[in-house]
Every structure is written in structure tokens, then in C-alpha cells.
Enzyme design. Structure first.
Site, PDB file in Angstrom:
ATOM      1  N   LYS A  91       0.818  -1.210   0.000  1.00 52.62           N
ATOM      2  CA  LYS A  91       0.000   0.000   0.000  1.00 52.62           C
ATOM      3  C   LYS A  91       0.857   1.267   0.000  1.00 52.62           C
ATOM      4  O   LYS A  91       0.362   2.353  -0.315  1.00 52.62           O
ATOM      5  CB  LYS A  91      -0.972   0.014   1.175  1.00 52.62           C
ATOM      6  CG  LYS A  91      -0.351   0.209   2.537  1.00 52.62           C
ATOM      7  CD  LYS A  91      -1.414   0.187   3.622  1.00 52.62           C
ATOM      8  CE  LYS A  91      -0.825   0.403   5.002  1.00 52.62           C
ATOM      9  NZ  LYS A  91      -0.240   1.724   5.185  1.00 52.62           N
ATOM     10  N   ASP A  92       2.155   1.134   0.324  1.00 52.25           N
ATOM     11  CA  ASP A  92       3.065   2.280   0.318  1.00 52.25           C
ATOM     12  C   ASP A  92       3.783   2.459  -1.015  1.00 52.25           C
ATOM     13  O   ASP A  92       4.521   3.429  -1.187  1.00 52.25           O
ATOM     14  CB  ASP A  92       4.135   2.123   1.414  1.00 52.25           C
ATOM     15  CG  ASP A  92       3.555   2.203   2.813  1.00 52.25           C
ATOM     16  OD1 ASP A  92       2.518   2.875   2.982  1.00 52.25           O
ATOM     17  OD2 ASP A  92       4.127   1.587   3.725  1.00 52.25           O
ATOM     18  N   ARG A 139      -7.046   8.983   2.293  1.00 51.52           N
ATOM     19  CA  ARG A 139      -8.196   8.123   2.001  1.00 51.52           C
ATOM     20  C   ARG A 139      -9.075   7.970   3.228  1.00 51.52           C
ATOM     21  O   ARG A 139     -10.296   8.194   3.166  1.00 51.52           O
ATOM     22  CB  ARG A 139      -7.724   6.744   1.531  1.00 51.52           C
ATOM     23  CG  ARG A 139      -8.858   5.705   1.441  1.00 51.52           C
ATOM     24  CD  ARG A 139      -8.332   4.299   1.271  1.00 51.52           C
ATOM     25  NE  ARG A 139      -7.515   3.847   2.380  1.00 51.52           N
ATOM     26  CZ  ARG A 139      -7.963   3.233   3.475  1.00 51.52           C
ATOM     27  NH1 ARG A 139      -9.257   3.035   3.634  1.00 51.52           N
ATOM     28  NH2 ARG A 139      -7.133   2.833   4.422  1.00 51.52           N
ATOM     29  N   ARG A 140      -8.462   7.587   4.357  1.00 51.37           N
ATOM     30  CA  ARG A 140      -9.249   7.394   5.572  1.00 51.37           C
ATOM     31  C   ARG A 140      -9.904   8.690   6.017  1.00 51.37           C
ATOM     32  O   ARG A 140     -11.062   8.701   6.456  1.00 51.37           O
ATOM     33  CB  ARG A 140      -8.363   6.829   6.684  1.00 51.37           C
ATOM     34  CG  ARG A 140      -7.983   5.361   6.489  1.00 51.37           C
ATOM     35  CD  ARG A 140      -6.943   4.923   7.479  1.00 51.37           C
ATOM     36  NE  ARG A 140      -6.646   3.494   7.391  1.00 51.37           N
ATOM     37  CZ  ARG A 140      -5.509   2.948   7.767  1.00 51.37           C
ATOM     38  NH1 ARG A 140      -4.542   3.706   8.275  1.00 51.37           N
ATOM     39  NH2 ARG A 140      -5.323   1.647   7.663  1.00 51.37           N
ATOM     40  N   ARG A 157       0.684  10.598  12.492  1.00 54.41           N
ATOM     41  CA  ARG A 157       1.661   9.746  11.832  1.00 54.41           C
ATOM     42  C   ARG A 157       2.463   8.923  12.828  1.00 54.41           C
ATOM     43  O   ARG A 157       2.437   9.170  14.018  1.00 54.41           O
ATOM     44  CB  ARG A 157       2.606  10.584  10.972  1.00 54.41           C
ATOM     45  CG  ARG A 157       1.954  11.162   9.718  1.00 54.41           C
ATOM     46  CD  ARG A 157       2.977  11.650   8.744  1.00 54.41           C
ATOM     47  NE  ARG A 157       3.937  10.599   8.428  1.00 54.41           N
ATOM     48  CZ  ARG A 157       5.205  10.829   8.116  1.00 54.41           C
ATOM     49  NH1 ARG A 157       5.675  12.059   8.073  1.00 54.41           N
ATOM     50  NH2 ARG A 157       6.013   9.828   7.846  1.00 54.41           N
ATOM     51  N   ARG A 163       1.425   5.460  17.367  1.00 51.04           N
ATOM     52  CA  ARG A 163       0.029   5.898  17.301  1.00 51.04           C
ATOM     53  C   ARG A 163      -0.737   5.499  18.568  1.00 51.04           C
ATOM     54  O   ARG A 163      -1.577   6.264  19.063  1.00 51.04           O
ATOM     55  CB  ARG A 163      -0.644   5.314  16.057  1.00 51.04           C
ATOM     56  CG  ARG A 163      -0.024   5.821  14.769  1.00 51.04           C
ATOM     57  CD  ARG A 163      -0.778   5.369  13.559  1.00 51.04           C
ATOM     58  NE  ARG A 163       0.056   5.411  12.364  1.00 51.04           N
ATOM     59  CZ  ARG A 163      -0.399   5.310  11.123  1.00 51.04           C
ATOM     60  NH1 ARG A 163      -1.679   5.170  10.915  1.00 51.04           N
ATOM     61  NH2 ARG A 163       0.422   5.342  10.097  1.00 51.04           N
ATOM     62  N   CYS A 250      -0.009  10.288  -3.228  1.00 48.96           N
ATOM     63  CA  CYS A 250      -0.577  10.395  -1.881  1.00 48.96           C
ATOM     64  C   CYS A 250      -1.558  11.554  -1.788  1.00 48.96           C
ATOM     65  O   CYS A 250      -2.035  11.876  -0.704  1.00 48.96           O
ATOM     66  CB  CYS A 250       0.543  10.570  -0.852  1.00 48.96           C
ATOM     67  SG  CYS A 250       1.021   9.029  -0.062  1.00 48.96           S
TER      68      CYS A 250
END
Length: 314
Positions: A91-92, A139-140, A157, A163, A250
Site C-alpha cells: 500500500k506504500d 483516504r481514511r 503519523r 500511534r 498520496c
């Protein structure tokens, strides 16, 4: 085809980021190669490479260069021959690769869904109006604001541990993580609620590990072929073609998930305005072998429905 196996005297060098999750993915790659060729652990060397995305934690990714921030330094060492393979969270990964490199090996995909994280438990629907939710994902953020415009979304981040500490420190009431990352870290103690793709479509290629190599390294290609998971490759071919046709940076809130049933591939996709004010989604199905073409077709459908200023963040 004959091939040369790595040995303790001539190791296979595995490049990776240094977070606990990145290391877990590198160790999984090593374990699968060890099992495939009955090799000792001493035949491998895991090399931690610091990326700009890891070093700069106080700004949003879009402000410092996008997805390539998590891969550029690793790929530079791969091109230079300092490492033999690079292990990435797919996904990165940008959809375009540096000249001389190729991504054609994927490990079996983990759960691709998002996880809603609140230390006290509970669901996204239960959050009070005005609650602060932290995420670094455009996206989120867009999906969240589309569903709950009453919430306050802040930049959030760092790796899983960072987190969680921010939640404990009260920086936000809740956040999101990938189910795949929690599973790979055996983080059973982290309270989470799995979010169905019907409620929140995940990031393209979320949950998948990709292994990058030099295009001209035939020996390594042969080694990696033994651990490649074909079904994951088919799913990612469709998802990444969808991403590439829309804009794989991104700066674009894009979601997509391909599933397989028999000889049929079904791809669901979504693109949103960055403020969450509008979301477009669609679905397409067809033969597995046509996955990339299906991804491009689905993207074109969404582009045709978008207004002239839908992509005004570009």
C-alpha cells in the site's frame, strides 16, 4: 533453471524499513525462503534502511513528497547492489518503479480491512459528535468525513506503537490501523473493531507484501518465484492498474479491493474529494487474466462520472 542458493558466507541481503511491522514482514520473507530451500537463518542478512518518510514525522506525507518517501532510499541501495531484495508494504508503493527494478513477487495477502482503534473499545458509530480522530491517510480522512462530517480529523503519523501512545496521551480519541499490521505483529492486546469493506473500502494493496528485485538478477528471480503467491498477484494487478489510471499519488483519496471466486475477479473501487464532500464508487467483474484491464476500465468509469473540478487537488 539452475540457481545459486545463498549461504552464510554469501548471504542474501534483505532491505527493509526499521519499524517493528517492516521487520516482521522482512522476517516473514526470510522464513518463507528458508522453508522453500531448506536454508539456515545465517544465509540471510536483514539490513535496516532509514527512509525520509520514517525520519520526518511532524508533517503530512503530501507536504514532503508522497508515497516514494517510504521506498526511495531502499530502492537506491537495491539499484546500487548493496541489497539483493527489498521488502515493502504494497500500500506504500508508487505504481511506477525506478528503472532497472521490478516487483513480481507477492506473499499471501493478510486481512486487507481497516481496523478502528479506540483504547476504551467501541465502534466508529459510537463516537460522540465532535470527537477527535487521528489519521495520516488522505483516504481514511476523506472516507471518515464523508460518513461522519461531525468529527474532527487531525494528522496522526508514526508506526503502530507511536500511534497507540498518542491515543494514551489524549492527542485523539481514536485512530485507524490496518488489520494486516496488527495480525503480523500479533497485537492481540490492541482493542480494535474490524471495518467491513462494505462500510469502508481499504487502500489499494493493503495487507500485501511485495518483494522488489533488480530486473537483471535472474538468480534472485528464480528464488523469489518459489514463494510468489499467484492469487495475491492477480488481485494486485487489478488494484494497482485501477490506482495508476486514477492517480497513484498520496494526494488522491482512492480505495480499491479485488476478490477472486473461481475464475472470476471482482474489483470494487472508490474515489473521493479530499474534504469527503463527495464519493464515487463502482464495481466490475471479469476473467482473472484480464485483471489489469478491468482495473483500467473501472477507473475510466469513475473518471467519466467525476465533474470537471472533482480532482481539483491535483
Amino acid at each position: 533453471m539452475t540457481h545459486t542458493l545463498p549461504t552464510p558466507a554469501r548471504t542474501l541481503k534483505i532491505g527493509t524499513r526499521g519499524s517493528p511491522l517492516a521487520l516482521a514482514q522482512a522476517y516473514e520473507t526470510r522464513a518463507r525462503l528458508m522453508a522453500a530451500f531448506d536454508l539456515p537463518i545465517e544465509a540471510f542478512e536483514v539490513m535496516v534502511i532509514s527512509t525520509q518518510g520514517d525520519r520526518v514525522q511532524d508533517r503530512a506525507l503530501k507536504e514532503i513528497g508522497g508515497k516514494g518517501l517510504f521506498t526511495r532510499e531502499i530502492e537506491e541501495q537495491l539499484v546500487a547492489g548493496d541489497i539483493d531484495i527489498a521488502v515493502h508494504s504494497m500500500k506504500d508503493m508508487p505504481v511506477d518503479q525506478p528503472e532497472g527494478l521490478i516487483l513480481d513477487c507477492y506473499l499471501p495477502r493478510e486481512n486487507p480491512c481497516d481496523a478502528f482503534i479506540q483504547l476504551s473499545g467501541g465502534t466508529l458509530q459510537d463516537l460522540p459528535v465532535g470527537s477527535v480522530v487521528g489519521t495520516s491517510s488522505l483516504r481514511r480522512k476523506a472516507q471518515l468525513l464523508h460518513r461522519r462530517p461531525d468529527l474532527n480529523v487531525v494528522e496522526f503519523r508514526g508506526n503502530v506503537q507511536t500511534r497507540l501512545k498518542k491515543l494514551k496521551d489524549g492527542v485523539a480519541a481514536a485512530t485507524f490501523l490496518a488489520m494486516a499490521g496488527l495480525n503480523r505483529l500479533d497485537a492481540a492486546d490492541v482493542p480494535r473493531t474490524e471495518i467491513s469493506p462494505d462500510d469502508m473500502l481499504p487502500a489499494v494493496a493493503q495487507g500485501a507484501i511485495g518483494i522488489e528485485r533488480r530486473l537483471d538478477d535472474a538468480n534472485t528471480a528464480t528464488l523469489l518465484k518459489a514463494i510468489h503467491h499467484e492469487a495475491t498477484g492477480h488481485r494486485l494487478a487489478a488494484e494497482r492498474a485501477f490506482l495508476a489510471a486514477l492517480d497513484g499519488s498520496c494526494e488522491t483519496p482512492i480505495a480499491g479491493l479485488a476478490t477472486l471466486e473461481g475464475d472470476t475477479l471482482t474489483l470494487r473501487g472508490e474515489v473521493l474529494r479530499t474534504d469527503g464532500s463527495e464519493a464515487l464508487s463502482d464495481v466490475i467483474s471479469g476473467p482473472i487474466a484480464q485483471g489489469a484491464a478491468l482495473g483500467e476500465t473501472l477507473a475510466q468509469r469513475l473518471l467519466a462520472r467525476a465533474g470537471d473540478n472533482f480532482f481539483d487537488w491535483r
